[in-house]
Design an enzyme around this catalytic site. Structure first.
Site, short mmCIF file in Angstrom:
data_model
loop_
_atom_site.label_atom_id
_atom_site.label_comp_id
_atom_site.label_asym_id
_atom_site.label_seq_id
_atom_site.Cartn_x
_atom_site.Cartn_y
_atom_site.Cartn_z
N LYS A 208 -1.79 5.31 2.59
CA LYS A 208 -2.68 6.47 2.56
C LYS A 208 -3.33 6.72 3.92
CE LYS A 208 -3.32 6.84 -2.37
NZ LYS A 208 -4.21 6.76 -3.53
N ARG A 256 -0.42 0.06 -7.04
CA ARG A 256 0.61 1.10 -6.98
C ARG A 256 1.07 1.20 -5.53
NH1 ARG A 256 1.09 6.66 -6.05
NH2 ARG A 256 2.51 7.75 -7.48
#
Length: 274
Positions: A208, A256
């Protein structure tokens, strides 16, 4: 949980697995590498992403879920399929095709989970993907996120969902400081999830943007401001692994990730068995 984006525009791997053959092969590869869940998504939720028509999303995800749900490489290992969607129609069709978990960034599909008997992941997001990173603001990000996901967990339990996971939504309407604060307080969220009879906490930091900002620190090691040009996703593996480790040490039960093999090695050191 291995990420399988069957999209042309996801922030890290958009276009790599947006054909049936490539998606199926990558899902099987992640299962072989040790993923416990393959999370299939047909609509990008990156900052600024536009919604996808229901018909398009169904066309992207249902054939892949159907194929993975019966693939010997997954069934022999007990690997589950989840669907990453915000649409009730897509979630319902995905469960019918073999998904057993609904990964819901809107935290609104608990009635679908109750009706279909699927597990449900309730994630926190401030705003929507198109606008969530414009001006994220909280008085107390930890308290507000925790209160929201616990309230959604209660609604899901009341509706009859037996398997409820909560996710603080790292990167979804949060600044770098918000993300780091949530990561520092994951232990408290894990304890709250246990008290609320949740299956556990899910954390997704993989590749991210905030990791790219931290990776783009100056020569003194000081991260730049929010406007810093982040390091590209391909250079964010160290941060992805470090934050997954922090999450596991704090008691998180599911991470995840895009890089399954590397993370599986990590879980052998920091996972529940250790």
């Amino acid at each position: 949980m291995g990420v399988l984006n069957v999209t042309p525009d996801s922030f890290s791997d958009g276009g790599l697995y947006d054909t049936f053959d490539h998606a199926l092969a990558h899902g099987v590869a992640m299962a072989t590498e040790g993923a416990d869940v393959i999370d299939v998504g047909g609509e990008s939720s990156r900052p600024g992403a536009e919604p996808v028509p229901t018909a398009v999303e169904l066309e992207r995800v249902i054939p892949v879920i159907d194929a993975l749900a019966t693939a010997p490489e997954l069934t022999s290992r007990g690997v589950r399929i989840s669907v990453d969607t915000t649409k009730p129609v897509v979630a319902t069709a995905a469960v019918a095709a073999g998904a057993t978990l609904i990964n819901d960034i809107t935290a609104s599909l608990y009635e679908v989970a109750a009706t279909t008997g699927a597990g449900w992941v309730a994630m926190h997001m401030q705003g929507e993907p198109r606008t969530m990173q414009d001006h994220p603001h909280y008085d107390d990000v930890v308290d507000e996120v925790t209160a929201f996901v616990l309230e959604r967990a209660r609604l899901a339990h009341d509706a009859g969902v037996e398997e409820v996971w909560i996710d603080p939504g790292i990167g979804f309407g949060k600044t770098v400081d918000h993300n780091l604060s949530l990561l520092r307080h994951l232990g408290d969220l894990v304890a709250a999830a246990d008290d609320a009879d949740c299956a556990g906490v899910v954390v997704g930091t993989s590749r991210k943007r905030f990791l790219g900002v931290l990776a783009a620190a100056d020569s003194t090691g000081t991260p730049g401001p929010e406007t810093t040009i982040p390091a590209p996703p391909v250079d964010r593996l160290p941060g992805s692994i470090a934050t997954a480790a922090a999450a596991l040490v704090a008691g998180t039960r599911m991470v995840r990730v895009h890089d399954v093999a590397a993370t599986v090695q990590l879980t052998r050191l920091y996972g529940p068995a250790a």
